[in-house]
Enzyme design. Structure first.
Site, mmCIF file in Angstrom:
data_model
loop_
_atom_site.group_PDB
_atom_site.id
_atom_site.type_symbol
_atom_site.label_atom_id
_atom_site.label_comp_id
_atom_site.label_asym_id
_atom_site.label_seq_id
_atom_site.Cartn_x
_atom_site.Cartn_y
_atom_site.Cartn_z
ATOM 1 N N ASP A 85 0.850 -1.197 0.000
ATOM 2 C CA ASP A 85 0.000 0.000 0.000
ATOM 3 C C ASP A 85 0.889 1.253 0.000
ATOM 4 O OD1 ASP A 85 -2.402 1.407 0.193
ATOM 5 O OD2 ASP A 85 -2.397 1.366 2.386
ATOM 6 N N HIS A 86 0.666 2.161 -0.929
ATOM 7 C CA HIS A 86 1.446 3.414 -1.019
ATOM 8 C C HIS A 86 2.950 3.175 -1.012
ATOM 9 C CE1 HIS A 86 -1.965 6.104 -0.840
ATOM 10 N NE2 HIS A 86 -2.479 5.307 0.072
ATOM 11 N N GLY A 209 -9.104 5.516 1.492
ATOM 12 C CA GLY A 209 -9.821 6.220 2.568
ATOM 13 C C GLY A 209 -11.218 5.697 2.778
ATOM 14 N N ASN A 230 -10.192 0.660 -0.240
ATOM 15 C CA ASN A 230 -9.234 0.417 0.848
ATOM 16 C C ASN A 230 -9.793 0.824 2.206
ATOM 17 O OD1 ASN A 230 -7.623 -0.063 -1.336
ATOM 18 N ND2 ASN A 230 -6.063 1.443 -0.815
HETATM 19 P P1 13P Z 1 -8.615 4.501 5.795
HETATM 20 O O1 13P Z 1 -7.587 4.349 6.868
HETATM 21 O O2 13P Z 1 -9.210 5.856 5.808
HETATM 22 O O3 13P Z 1 -9.625 3.430 5.822
HETATM 23 O O4 13P Z 1 -7.837 4.409 4.388
HETATM 24 C C1 13P Z 1 -7.198 3.226 4.041
HETATM 25 C C2 13P Z 1 -6.428 3.375 2.788
HETATM 26 O O5 13P Z 1 -6.794 4.087 1.890
HETATM 27 C C3 13P Z 1 -5.205 2.579 2.631
HETATM 28 O O6 13P Z 1 -4.460 2.978 1.547
#
Ligand code: 13P
Length: 288
Positions: A85-86, A209, A230
């Site tokens: 992730d990212h 998010g 996500n």
């Molecule tokens: P949240 O923590 O807001 O659920 O977002 C998760 C996310 O986008 C992981 O990349």
């Protein structure tokens, strides 16, 4: 079942008008709770690992080994993708080497040409290895594991340039934020989402998010091409709430209530309930 790339599950989701949840993991308890829920509900699932969580778990190799062994030991039959992730550019290569089946390169903070250049390199590597690749345009707001985003909406033309490189999925900023949404949040920009969709065609879109986005907005986003959503903070909050309750009720003081397997059990059950609720909203149940 072995780990799979996210490509097929996302294409099916896009065509079937539902979304696959990416749930971020932090440790064994998180991983086990999410895998068991996905299996029980016959839903495909993506396990997200931020670079910070990877470090916390002692490294991407540990994570990949744990997830693969857990899939085998729990007899998990639904498709599972293990996804960075990212990711930073270097982090992507580390995860590919460690055996992840999917990665995200977050080049959104670079000038667009640099984002394109780096994403293009990773497309080549991922194609060769059969790994799915997520790219990002326009920053996701808020903070996640030290990655801070301003939250600007993506430029649809830039999205098209990145999509044309041959990535598997695209995260486009549409006013979404990591963590809890502030009371004065203006909501998702469906105008941006529709404009992006118009430019990228069939490309499965990713909504970051996922915590706290109202159900109707989620459904509308799915109808406009979002195939992956996500969720991270919401599992953390439900774990926290259940653990706090257990301790505040003094249950850790009774008998062997201090046993970590007992102490962490309510939190694990709470994560399962959150994952179930999200899978119901996303429409992925029974789609494995
Ligand atoms: P949240 O923590 O807001 O659920 O977002 C998760 C996310 O986008 C992981 O990349």
């Amino acid at each position: 079942m072995a780990l799979v790339s996210a490509k097929e599950m996302l294409e099916k989701a896009r065509d079937g008008k539902y979304a696959v949840g990416q749930f971020n993991i932090n440790n064994l308890e998180w991983t086990k709770s999410i895998l068991l829920t996905a299996e029980e509900l016959k839903s495909p699932v993506i396990l997200g690992v931020s670079e910070g969580a990877g470090k916390y778990m002692t490294g991407f190799k540990t994570v990949a080994a744990m997830v693969k062994a857990m899939i085998e030991c729990l007899n998990i039959t639904v498709p599972v993708a293990l996804h960075l992730d990212h990711g930073t550019y270097d982090g992507c290569y580390k995860c590919i080497e460690a055996g992840f089946s999917s990665i995200m390169f977050d080049g959104s903070h670079f000038p667009i040409d640099e984002n394109i250049e780096k994403t293009k390199e990773l497309v080549k590597v991922c194609k060769k290895k059969g790994i799915s690749l997520e790219a990002e345009v326009g920053a996701i707001g808020g903070e996640e594991d030290g990655v801070v985003g301003k939250g600007e909406c993506a430029d649809p033309d830039e999205c098209m340039k990145i999509a044309d490189l041959g990535v598997t999925m695209l995260a486009a900023g549409i006013g979404n934020i990591h963590g809890k949404y502030p009371a004065n949040w203006e909501g998702l920009s469906f105008e941006t989402l529709a404009a992006v969709k118009d430019k990228v065609g069939d490309m499965p879109l990713v909504l970051h998010g996922g915590t706290g986005i109202p159900v109707e907005m989620i459904k509308k986003a799915i109808s406009l091409g979002v195939a992956k959503i996500n969720v991270n903070t919401e599992c953390q909050l439900s774990f926290q709430e259940a653990t706090r309750k257990y301790i505040e009720e003094g249950k850790d003081l009774v008998g062997k209530g201090f046993d970590p397997r007992k102490l962490l059990a309510p939190g694990c059950e709470a994560i399962k309930a959150t994952v179930k609720e999200k899978m119901e909203i996303f429409g992925s149940i029974g789609k494995a």
